[in-house]
Design a protein around this motif. Structure first.
Motif, PDB file in Angstrom:
ATOM      1  N   MET A  55       0.944  -1.222   0.072  1.00 59.34           N
ATOM      2  CA  MET A  55       0.146  -0.178  -0.006  1.00 59.34           C
ATOM      3  C   MET A  55       0.823   1.007   0.310  1.00 59.34           C
ATOM      4  N   ARG A  56       1.749   1.273   0.508  1.00 59.63           N
ATOM      5  CA  ARG A  56       2.809   2.497   0.632  1.00 59.63           C
ATOM      6  C   ARG A  56       4.150   2.406  -0.018  1.00 59.63           C
ATOM      7  N   LEU A  57       4.267   1.149  -0.959  1.00 60.30           N
ATOM      8  CA  LEU A  57       5.199   0.944  -1.879  1.00 60.30           C
ATOM      9  C   LEU A  57       5.153   1.385  -3.070  1.00 60.30           C
ATOM     10  N   GLY A  58       6.177   2.038  -3.841  1.00 58.29           N
ATOM     11  CA  GLY A  58       6.177   2.343  -5.209  1.00 58.29           C
ATOM     12  C   GLY A  58       7.572   2.345  -5.799  1.00 58.29           C
ATOM     13  N   GLU A  59       7.722   2.671  -7.191  1.00 59.29           N
ATOM     14  CA  GLU A  59       9.059   2.665  -7.570  1.00 59.29           C
ATOM     15  C   GLU A  59      10.099   3.545  -6.720  1.00 59.29           C
ATOM     16  N   THR A  60       9.685   4.584  -6.146  1.00 61.42           N
ATOM     17  CA  THR A  60      10.744   5.585  -5.721  1.00 61.42           C
ATOM     18  C   THR A  60      11.215   4.999  -4.303  1.00 61.42           C
ATOM     19  N   ASN A  61      10.352   4.297  -3.708  1.00 66.25           N
ATOM     20  CA  ASN A  61      10.862   3.820  -2.300  1.00 66.25           C
ATOM     21  C   ASN A  61      11.151   2.249  -2.031  1.00 66.25           C
ATOM     22  N   ALA A  62      11.120   1.771  -3.432  1.00 64.25           N
ATOM     23  CA  ALA A  62      11.273   0.156  -3.400  1.00 64.25           C
ATOM     24  C   ALA A  62      12.587  -0.051  -2.756  1.00 64.25           C
ATOM     25  N   ALA A  63      13.613   0.589  -3.264  1.00 61.57           N
ATOM     26  CA  ALA A  63      15.171   0.333  -2.862  1.00 61.57           C
ATOM     27  C   ALA A  63      15.494   0.361  -1.278  1.00 61.57           C
ATOM     28  N   PRO A  64      14.964   1.728  -0.892  1.00 58.20           N
ATOM     29  CA  PRO A  64      15.102   1.783   0.518  1.00 58.20           C
ATOM     30  C   PRO A  64      14.342   0.876   1.469  1.00 58.20           C
ATOM     31  N   TYR A  65      13.355   0.576   0.991  1.00 55.77           N
ATOM     32  CA  TYR A  65      12.326  -0.583   1.904  1.00 55.77           C
ATOM     33  C   TYR A  65      13.072  -1.775   1.925  1.00 55.77           C
ATOM     34  N   VAL A  66      13.678  -2.325   0.507  1.00 53.35           N
ATOM     35  CA  VAL A  66      14.169  -3.691   0.699  1.00 53.35           C
ATOM     36  C   VAL A  66      15.670  -3.513   1.487  1.00 53.35           C
ATOM     37  N   GLY A  67      16.273  -2.293   1.397  1.00 49.85           N
ATOM     38  CA  GLY A  67      17.544  -2.282   2.058  1.00 49.85           C
ATOM     39  C   GLY A  67      17.343  -2.267   3.719  1.00 49.85           C
ATOM     40  N   ARG A  68      16.233  -1.818   4.052  1.00 50.31           N
ATOM     41  CA  ARG A  68      15.706  -1.868   5.623  1.00 50.31           C
ATOM     42  C   ARG A  68      15.637  -3.286   5.891  1.00 50.31           C
ATOM     43  N   LEU A  69      14.741  -4.060   5.062  1.00 52.65           N
ATOM     44  CA  LEU A  69      14.393  -5.374   5.376  1.00 52.65           C
ATOM     45  C   LEU A  69      15.712  -6.178   5.481  1.00 52.65           C
ATOM     46  N   VAL A  70      16.671  -6.159   4.305  1.00 56.81           N
ATOM     47  CA  VAL A  70      17.819  -6.855   4.562  1.00 56.81           C
ATOM     48  C   VAL A  70      18.660  -6.590   5.612  1.00 56.81           C
ATOM     49  N   ALA A  71      18.967  -5.423   6.144  1.00 56.95           N
ATOM     50  CA  ALA A  71      19.623  -4.806   7.231  1.00 56.95           C
ATOM     51  C   ALA A  71      18.972  -5.545   8.369  1.00 56.95           C
ATOM     52  N   ARG A  72      17.765  -5.844   8.522  1.00 58.21           N
ATOM     53  CA  ARG A  72      17.223  -6.532   9.878  1.00 58.21           C
ATOM     54  C   ARG A  72      17.030  -8.032   9.495  1.00 58.21           C
ATOM     55  N   LYS A  73      17.471  -8.460   8.552  1.00 63.03           N
ATOM     56  CA  LYS A  73      17.627  -9.865   8.254  1.00 63.03           C
ATOM     57  C   LYS A  73      16.596 -10.646   8.089  1.00 63.03           C
ATOM     58  N   VAL A  74      15.543 -10.112   7.200  1.00 60.35           N
ATOM     59  CA  VAL A  74      14.340 -10.763   7.088  1.00 60.35           C
ATOM     60  C   VAL A  74      14.688 -12.073   6.280  1.00 60.35           C
TER      61      VAL A  74
END
Length: 145
Positions: A55-74
């Motif tokens: 719902m809050r994801l689009g082309e502009t914020n996808a990379a930072p979102y993924v980066g946060r998930l990876v950093a949290r080790k999901v």
């Protein structure tokens, strides 16, 4: 030991499709977390399969979102299509692929609760197996004594 993401994805009734991160499918899923937050990481411990409809994801914020998930080790990201997005945004697929994060497409007719129940059942079955092995070992030790 928790189930692997590969085990979860292979369950046919769920009809899940892996779009990125194929090399990390043997990672363990410790739990399932559903979130529509732009940053769900304060509520995660690591090892989760995060489910979202984007719902809050689009082309502009996808990379930072993924980066946060990876950093949290999901363990992975499941994206439900057919609600907020008819398909997973290309930027999210690209960001997940670059980061090596498994990205799973969840079809509209697969409820998130079905995925959560499956993971919970697999974890419970594994815990039951561990307890059964411990009781069997205890019985062998008692007989030997």
């Amino acid at each position: 030991m928790a189930p692997t993401l590969r085990t979860v994805v292979r369950r046919l009734p769920l009809k899940l499709a892996v779009l990125a991160g194929h090399d990390a499918l043997d990672s363990q899923v410790r739990w399932v977390a559903v979130s529509e937050l732009e940053d769900p990481t304060p509520f995660l411990e690591g090892g989760e399969l995060v489910l979202t409809t984007g719902m809050r994801l689009g082309e502009t914020n996808a990379a930072p979102y993924v980066g946060r998930l990876v950093a949290r080790k999901v363990t992975g990201l499941g994206f439900g299509v057919g609600l907020g997005h008819e398909e997973i945004p290309a930027g999210l697929v690209e960001a997940a692929a670059l980061a090596g994060l498994p990205l799973i497409e969840v079809p509209r007719d697969t409820p998130f609760v079905a995925i959560s129940k499956l993971v919970s059942d697999l974890i419970a079955a594994e815990q039951y197996e561990e307890i059964s092995r411990a009781f069997a070992a205890q019985g062998r030790l008692t007989r030997a004594a």
